[in-house]
Design a protein around this motif. Sequence first.
Motif, PDB file in Angstrom:
ATOM      1  N   ARG A   1     -11.434   2.358 -25.377  1.00 28.33           N
ATOM      2  CA  ARG A   1     -10.269   1.668 -25.925  1.00 28.33           C
ATOM      3  C   ARG A   1      -9.253   2.714 -26.350  1.00 28.33           C
ATOM      4  NH1 ARG A   1     -11.238  -3.505 -29.468  1.00 28.33           N
ATOM      5  NH2 ARG A   1      -9.008  -3.259 -29.333  1.00 28.33           N
ATOM      6  N   THR A   2      -8.011   2.452 -26.030  1.00 30.74           N
ATOM      7  CA  THR A   2      -6.957   3.379 -26.439  1.00 30.74           C
ATOM      8  C   THR A   2      -6.501   3.031 -27.849  1.00 30.74           C
ATOM      9  OG1 THR A   2      -5.301   1.969 -25.428  1.00 30.74           O
ATOM     10  CG2 THR A   2      -6.144   3.770 -24.087  1.00 30.74           C
ATOM     11  N   ARG A   3      -6.041   4.041 -28.538  1.00 28.85           N
ATOM     12  CA  ARG A   3      -5.565   3.817 -29.898  1.00 28.85           C
ATOM     13  C   ARG A   3      -4.237   3.089 -29.855  1.00 28.85           C
ATOM     14  NH1 ARG A   3      -5.928   9.746 -32.229  1.00 28.85           N
ATOM     15  NH2 ARG A   3      -3.753   9.436 -31.746  1.00 28.85           N
ATOM     16  N   THR A   4      -3.958   2.385 -30.921  1.00 30.15           N
ATOM     17  CA  THR A   4      -2.718   1.610 -30.996  1.00 30.15           C
ATOM     18  C   THR A   4      -1.501   2.527 -30.917  1.00 30.15           C
ATOM     19  OG1 THR A   4      -3.848  -0.020 -32.348  1.00 30.15           O
ATOM     20  CG2 THR A   4      -1.462  -0.081 -32.356  1.00 30.15           C
ATOM     21  N   ALA A   5      -1.548   3.656 -31.608  1.00 28.99           N
ATOM     22  CA  ALA A   5      -0.415   4.588 -31.594  1.00 28.99           C
ATOM     23  C   ALA A   5      -0.164   5.123 -30.187  1.00 28.99           C
ATOM     24  CB  ALA A   5      -0.673   5.743 -32.555  1.00 28.99           C
ATOM     25  N   GLU A   6      -1.229   5.361 -29.444  1.00 31.88           N
ATOM     26  CA  GLU A   6      -1.087   5.857 -28.076  1.00 31.88           C
ATOM     27  C   GLU A   6      -0.434   4.806 -27.182  1.00 31.88           C
ATOM     28  OE1 GLU A   6      -3.969   7.680 -24.600  1.00 31.88           O
ATOM     29  OE2 GLU A   6      -4.712   7.545 -26.661  1.00 31.88           O
ATOM     30  N   ARG A   7      -0.823   3.555 -27.369  1.00 33.25           N
ATOM     31  CA  ARG A   7      -0.206   2.487 -26.579  1.00 33.25           C
ATOM     32  C   ARG A   7       1.269   2.337 -26.905  1.00 33.25           C
ATOM     33  NH1 ARG A   7      -3.707  -2.646 -27.444  1.00 33.25           N
ATOM     34  NH2 ARG A   7      -3.996  -1.632 -29.444  1.00 33.25           N
ATOM     35  N   TYR A   8       1.618   2.424 -28.192  1.00 36.95           N
ATOM     36  CA  TYR A   8       3.030   2.349 -28.575  1.00 36.95           C
ATOM     37  C   TYR A   8       3.817   3.526 -28.017  1.00 36.95           C
ATOM     38  CZ  TYR A   8       2.607  -1.654 -31.697  1.00 36.95           C
ATOM     39  OH  TYR A   8       2.444  -2.906 -32.196  1.00 36.95           O
ATOM     40  N   ALA A   9       3.229   4.702 -28.032  1.00 39.96           N
ATOM     41  CA  ALA A   9       3.908   5.884 -27.497  1.00 39.96           C
ATOM     42  C   ALA A   9       4.166   5.733 -26.003  1.00 39.96           C
ATOM     43  CB  ALA A   9       3.081   7.133 -27.771  1.00 39.96           C
ATOM     44  N   ARG A  10       3.182   5.227 -25.275  1.00 48.69           N
ATOM     45  CA  ARG A  10       3.372   5.014 -23.837  1.00 48.69           C
ATOM     46  C   ARG A  10       4.439   3.951 -23.579  1.00 48.69           C
ATOM     47  NH1 ARG A  10      -2.721   4.780 -21.340  1.00 48.69           N
ATOM     48  NH2 ARG A  10      -3.303   6.909 -21.851  1.00 48.69           N
ATOM     49  N   GLY A  11       4.412   2.891 -24.361  1.00 47.11           N
ATOM     50  CA  GLY A  11       5.419   1.841 -24.199  1.00 47.11           C
ATOM     51  C   GLY A  11       6.814   2.332 -24.511  1.00 47.11           C
ATOM     52  N   PHE A  12       6.932   3.148 -25.564  1.00 48.21           N
ATOM     53  CA  PHE A  12       8.236   3.707 -25.926  1.00 48.21           C
ATOM     54  C   PHE A  12       8.741   4.642 -24.835  1.00 48.21           C
ATOM     55  CE2 PHE A  12      10.855   6.924 -28.071  1.00 48.21           C
ATOM     56  CZ  PHE A  12      11.844   6.098 -28.578  1.00 48.21           C
TER      57      PHE A  12
ATOM     58  N   ALA B   1       7.995   4.537 -21.676  1.00 41.80           N
ATOM     59  CA  ALA B   1       8.384   3.713 -20.524  1.00 41.80           C
ATOM     60  C   ALA B   1       9.736   3.050 -20.760  1.00 41.80           C
ATOM     61  CB  ALA B   1       7.318   2.659 -20.260  1.00 41.80           C
ATOM     62  N   ALA B   2      10.002   2.631 -21.998  1.00 40.61           N
ATOM     63  CA  ALA B   2      11.300   2.015 -22.317  1.00 40.61           C
ATOM     64  C   ALA B   2      12.434   3.030 -22.190  1.00 40.61           C
ATOM     65  CB  ALA B   2      11.261   1.430 -23.725  1.00 40.61           C
ATOM     66  N   VAL B   3      12.199   4.252 -22.637  1.00 43.77           N
ATOM     67  CA  VAL B   3      13.233   5.297 -22.528  1.00 43.77           C
ATOM     68  C   VAL B   3      13.527   5.589 -21.065  1.00 43.77           C
ATOM     69  CG1 VAL B   3      13.701   7.746 -22.956  1.00 43.77           C
ATOM     70  CG2 VAL B   3      12.756   6.318 -24.773  1.00 43.77           C
ATOM     71  N   VAL B   4      12.501   5.683 -20.243  1.00 45.88           N
ATOM     72  CA  VAL B   4      12.701   5.926 -18.813  1.00 45.88           C
ATOM     73  C   VAL B   4      13.448   4.758 -18.176  1.00 45.88           C
ATOM     74  CG1 VAL B   4      11.490   6.166 -16.600  1.00 45.88           C
ATOM     75  CG2 VAL B   4      10.747   7.480 -18.583  1.00 45.88           C
ATOM     76  N   ALA B   5      13.123   3.537 -18.556  1.00 48.03           N
ATOM     77  CA  ALA B   5      13.794   2.370 -17.986  1.00 48.03           C
ATOM     78  C   ALA B   5      15.272   2.341 -18.352  1.00 48.03           C
ATOM     79  CB  ALA B   5      13.109   1.098 -18.457  1.00 48.03           C
ATOM     80  N   VAL B   6      15.597   2.644 -19.605  1.00 53.27           N
ATOM     81  CA  VAL B   6      16.994   2.646 -20.037  1.00 53.27           C
ATOM     82  C   VAL B   6      17.762   3.755 -19.326  1.00 53.27           C
ATOM     83  CG1 VAL B   6      18.512   3.073 -22.005  1.00 53.27           C
ATOM     84  CG2 VAL B   6      16.567   1.527 -22.239  1.00 53.27           C
ATOM     85  N   ALA B   7      17.161   4.937 -19.220  1.00 53.75           N
ATOM     86  CA  ALA B   7      17.833   6.038 -18.525  1.00 53.75           C
ATOM     87  C   ALA B   7      18.085   5.689 -17.067  1.00 53.75           C
ATOM     88  CB  ALA B   7      16.990   7.307 -18.629  1.00 53.75           C
ATOM     89  N   THR B   8      17.130   5.047 -16.429  1.00 50.74           N
ATOM     90  CA  THR B   8      17.295   4.645 -15.034  1.00 50.74           C
ATOM     91  C   THR B   8      18.412   3.618 -14.887  1.00 50.74           C
ATOM     92  OG1 THR B   8      14.950   5.042 -14.652  1.00 50.74           O
ATOM     93  CG2 THR B   8      16.087   3.698 -13.033  1.00 50.74           C
TER      94      THR B   8
END
Length: 50
Positions: free
Chosen positions: A4-15, A17-24
Amino acid sequence: MLERTRTAERYARGFAAAVVAVATLLLAANAGPARAEEPPQGPRTVADSR
């Protein structure tokens, strides 16, 4: 078995991905169509308006 991944790690990955999506999206929005080449200016004739 998968760990199981930690909650903080999941939030970091989601954040990340959001930064990459906005930049794109910003890059895509600023990439306008190429400017059309101007047609060569030749001698113009004046139409006879009778």
